[in-house]
Design a protein around this motif. Structure first.
Motif, PDB file in Angstrom:
ATOM      1  N   LEU A  92       0.843  -1.194   0.000  1.00 23.47           N
ATOM      2  CA  LEU A  92       0.000   0.000   0.000  1.00 23.47           C
ATOM      3  C   LEU A  92       0.877   1.243   0.000  1.00 23.47           C
ATOM      4  CD1 LEU A  92      -2.785  -0.902   2.594  1.00 23.47           C
ATOM      5  CD2 LEU A  92      -2.978  -0.906   0.099  1.00 23.47           C
ATOM      6  N   ALA A  93       0.477   2.237  -0.812  1.00 25.23           N
ATOM      7  CA  ALA A  93       1.216   3.488  -0.891  1.00 25.23           C
ATOM      8  C   ALA A  93       0.249   4.653  -0.806  1.00 25.23           C
ATOM      9  CB  ALA A  93       2.013   3.568  -2.194  1.00 25.23           C
ATOM     10  N   SER A  94       0.637   5.682  -0.062  1.00 25.46           N
ATOM     11  CA  SER A  94      -0.137   6.909  -0.010  1.00 25.46           C
ATOM     12  C   SER A  94       0.221   7.784  -1.199  1.00 25.46           C
ATOM     13  CB  SER A  94       0.147   7.668   1.294  1.00 25.46           C
ATOM     14  OG  SER A  94      -0.352   8.985   1.229  1.00 25.46           O
ATOM     15  N   SER A  95      -0.792   8.083  -2.004  1.00 24.13           N
ATOM     16  CA  SER A  95      -0.644   9.017  -3.119  1.00 24.13           C
ATOM     17  C   SER A  95      -1.015  10.392  -2.584  1.00 24.13           C
ATOM     18  CB  SER A  95      -1.562   8.594  -4.276  1.00 24.13           C
ATOM     19  OG  SER A  95      -1.518   9.529  -5.335  1.00 24.13           O
ATOM     20  N   GLN A  96      -0.022  11.077  -2.029  1.00 22.11           N
ATOM     21  CA  GLN A  96      -0.299  12.281  -1.255  1.00 22.11           C
ATOM     22  C   GLN A  96      -0.876  13.404  -2.106  1.00 22.11           C
ATOM     23  OE1 GLN A  96       2.937  14.822   0.484  1.00 22.11           O
ATOM     24  NE2 GLN A  96       2.209  14.004   2.422  1.00 22.11           N
ATOM     25  N   GLY A  97      -0.471  13.476  -3.370  1.00 18.02           N
ATOM     26  CA  GLY A  97      -0.905  14.577  -4.221  1.00 18.02           C
ATOM     27  C   GLY A  97      -2.382  14.600  -4.512  1.00 18.02           C
ATOM     28  N   ASP A  98      -3.063  13.429  -4.475  1.00 18.61           N
ATOM     29  CA  ASP A  98      -4.512  13.418  -4.695  1.00 18.61           C
ATOM     30  C   ASP A  98      -5.269  12.746  -3.548  1.00 18.61           C
ATOM     31  OD1 ASP A  98      -3.890  10.766  -5.128  1.00 18.61           O
ATOM     32  OD2 ASP A  98      -4.600  10.700  -7.200  1.00 18.61           O
ATOM     33  N   SER A  99      -4.590  12.554  -2.413  1.00 25.17           N
ATOM     34  CA  SER A  99      -5.212  12.035  -1.182  1.00 25.17           C
ATOM     35  C   SER A  99      -5.911  10.697  -1.412  1.00 25.17           C
ATOM     36  CB  SER A  99      -6.214  13.063  -0.617  1.00 25.17           C
ATOM     37  OG  SER A  99      -5.551  14.246  -0.226  1.00 25.17           O
ATOM     38  N   THR A 100      -5.223   9.787  -2.101  1.00 23.47           N
ATOM     39  CA  THR A 100      -5.726   8.429  -2.297  1.00 23.47           C
ATOM     40  C   THR A 100      -4.667   7.430  -1.863  1.00 23.47           C
ATOM     41  OG1 THR A 100      -4.905   8.205  -4.582  1.00 23.47           O
ATOM     42  CG2 THR A 100      -7.082   9.220  -4.286  1.00 23.47           C
ATOM     43  N   PHE A 101      -5.036   6.151  -1.898  1.00 26.81           N
ATOM     44  CA  PHE A 101      -4.116   5.066  -1.580  1.00 26.81           C
ATOM     45  C   PHE A 101      -4.148   4.060  -2.720  1.00 26.81           C
ATOM     46  CE2 PHE A 101      -5.388   7.037   2.311  1.00 26.81           C
ATOM     47  CZ  PHE A 101      -4.235   7.092   3.066  1.00 26.81           C
ATOM     48  N   ALA A 102      -2.968   3.565  -3.091  1.00 25.72           N
ATOM     49  CA  ALA A 102      -2.848   2.611  -4.185  1.00 25.72           C
ATOM     50  C   ALA A 102      -2.250   1.318  -3.672  1.00 25.72           C
ATOM     51  CB  ALA A 102      -1.977   3.182  -5.310  1.00 25.72           C
ATOM     52  N   GLY A 103      -2.744   0.184  -4.183  1.00 25.15           N
ATOM     53  CA  GLY A 103      -2.236  -1.124  -3.804  1.00 25.15           C
ATOM     54  C   GLY A 103      -1.553  -1.803  -4.969  1.00 25.15           C
ATOM     55  N   PHE A 104      -0.396  -2.427  -4.719  1.00 21.98           N
ATOM     56  CA  PHE A 104       0.373  -3.120  -5.748  1.00 21.98           C
ATOM     57  C   PHE A 104       0.662  -4.541  -5.290  1.00 21.98           C
ATOM     58  CE2 PHE A 104       1.272   1.388  -5.943  1.00 21.98           C
ATOM     59  CZ  PHE A 104       1.094   1.676  -7.288  1.00 21.98           C
TER      60      PHE A 104
END
Length: 441
Positions: free
Chosen positions: A348-360
């Motif tokens: 899990l990573a925080s996509s700080q620029g658009d306030s979302t979270f992405a899973g890989f």
């Protein structure tokens, strides 16, 4: 003299500007743009079950600014587990699973009137290190102000103070050669811990602020029952990149500052380190810092030229050449590993620029394919979501009646305190079952 900056990094402002302009161009007037996945569909939302009291980065609030959490599971009573979190100049905060504060530990004071005060940036855990007569669980944090690691023993002793400082007072600065260099604050920043199952030795991976350097430090007990560390090796990630059109690109930033790393996590199954270079993307490399790093995911702003404006202290973006990724918007922050018992799992990573979270995907022999994403949104008037998340921690294990399926804790860079007047930060507690449903689509 120590210079305390509160402004957001120029490269982050560049990334936010690009993301905002793209969203506004496709959004009707007055509407709020929804976060989207790589295919353009709206991301699912999850809501928190609890939130910590707001922290205020001002004199009245003790200069406390929420940054990074870690989750400690009490093996004897999982429902009594703890969340340990950094509050920068406010030191450490310890919370129970109801998000109530149970302990506050101050950061060390400045060594002199013109020196930097203690400033805790990231925190992670080490399990079972032998100190004195038996094994101990430890919380390790980077003290960015003093360029050191600080180590705390975790013990449930019933007195409301589970953490005790066991840092060796003779521990040296991680990167700096002296106090003058420490005051420049190119100091210990991001952090991930790792215990090598083959040797039983424990390590901290530490990044250096405003540079691309990573250091591998071995953590060792002393005869006095304290914990010290030594540098094993260092590695410098790239600061400039060759683009597909043959040109060279470096992220825009303030003069003499390189694209730094903060969010990091180690996969304990095979010693793989994932490191988030904030304005570049996610690197995969060996936790012992040998071998070659591999950039497995780029931020959307990768390759976008920018010019730094000294008057505004911001970057002015140029035209996007289209070389970036599709799932992360700079800064990439808060890496944490959602591990599963069968060996699968999600980074899990925080996509700080658009306030979302992405899973890989956790697969080590593949390309860490995108598995899905989500947002953490408000659950009501008094329980808001997470914006511009810095740090995150996940634990896929039962934690009593409150979180029988596990817990995700995320930092909220724009907490909404009840008084509505002062800027604030904090942490949100999310039921892991809600997260896995969102990732499963």
């Amino acid at each position: 003299m120590f210079r305390h900056r509160t402004a957001r990094p120029a490269a982050l402002l560049l990334g936010t500007a690009l993301t905002t302009l793209t969203a506004l161009a496709a959004t009707p007037a007055g509407a709020v743009p929804a976060a989207a996945d790589g295919a353009g569909g709206a991301l699912p939302a999850v809501t928190p079950r609890a939130q910590t009291p707001p922290l205020h980065d001002d004199e009245a609030g003790g200069n406390a600014d929420a940054d990074d959490p870690a989750i400690w599971r009490d093996p004897a009573d999982p429902g009594a587990s703890l969340v340990i979190a950094t509050a920068k100049e406010g030191g450490l905060r310890v919370y129970d699973l109801a998000a109530r504060q149970v302990q506050s530990l101050p950061a060390p004071p400045a060594d002199g009137p013109d020196d930097a005060p203690g400033r805790f940036n990231n925190v992670d855990l080490v399990h079972g290190m032998r100190l004195g007569s038996g094994p101990s669980d430890l919380a390790v944090t980077t003290d960015r102000g003093h360029d050191r690691l600080r180590v705390y023993r975790i013990a449930r002793n019933g007195d409301g103070a589970p953490l005790t400082d066991v840092t060796d007072p003779a521990a040296r600065p991680v990167f700096s050669s002296g106090q003058e260099e420490i005051n420049e604050q190119r100091t210990a920043y991001g952090l991930a811990t790792w215990t090598d199952p083959a040797t039983g030795r424990s390590y901290a991976l530490v990044s250096r602020r405003n540079t691309t350097r990573l250091a591998l430090l071995e953590l060792t007990p002393t005869a006095a029952g304290k914990v010290t560390y030594r540098t094993v090796r260092t590695l410098d990630l790239p600061s400039s990149f060759r683009l597909p059109d043959g040109t060279s690109w470096s992220p825009c930033g303030e003069p003499d500052e390189q694209p730094q790393v903060e969010g990091m996590v180690v996969d304990p199954a095979d010693g793989t380190l994932y490191a988030g270079q904030e304005d570049v993307g996610i690197w995969r490399l060996r936790a012992d810092l040998t071998g070659s790093p591999h950039l497995v995911e780029k931020v959307r702003e990768y390759g976008v030229p920018g010019s730094y404006d000294e008057e505004s202290e911001e970057c002015v973006p140029g035209a996007d050449p289209g070389f970036g990724g599709t799932h992360l918007s700079a800064d990439v922050e808060g890496l944490t590993l959602l591990a599963e018992k069968d060996g699968d799992g999600v980074l899990l990573a925080s996509s700080q620029g658009d306030s979302t979270f992405a899973g890989f995907d956790r697969e080590r022999d593949e390309e860490n394919e995108y598995e899905g994403g989500f947002r953490v949104t408000a659950a009501g008037r008094d329980l808001d979501g997470s914006e511009e998340c810095d740090g995150a921690a996940v634990l896929n294990a039962p934690l009593g009646k409150r979180y029988p399926d596990g817990l995700l804790v995320v930092q909220d860079g724009h907490d909404t305190p009840q008084d509505g007047e002062r800027g604030a930060t904090g942490f949100k507690f999310v039921d892991l079952a809600d997260v896995t449903r969102a990732l499963d689509g």
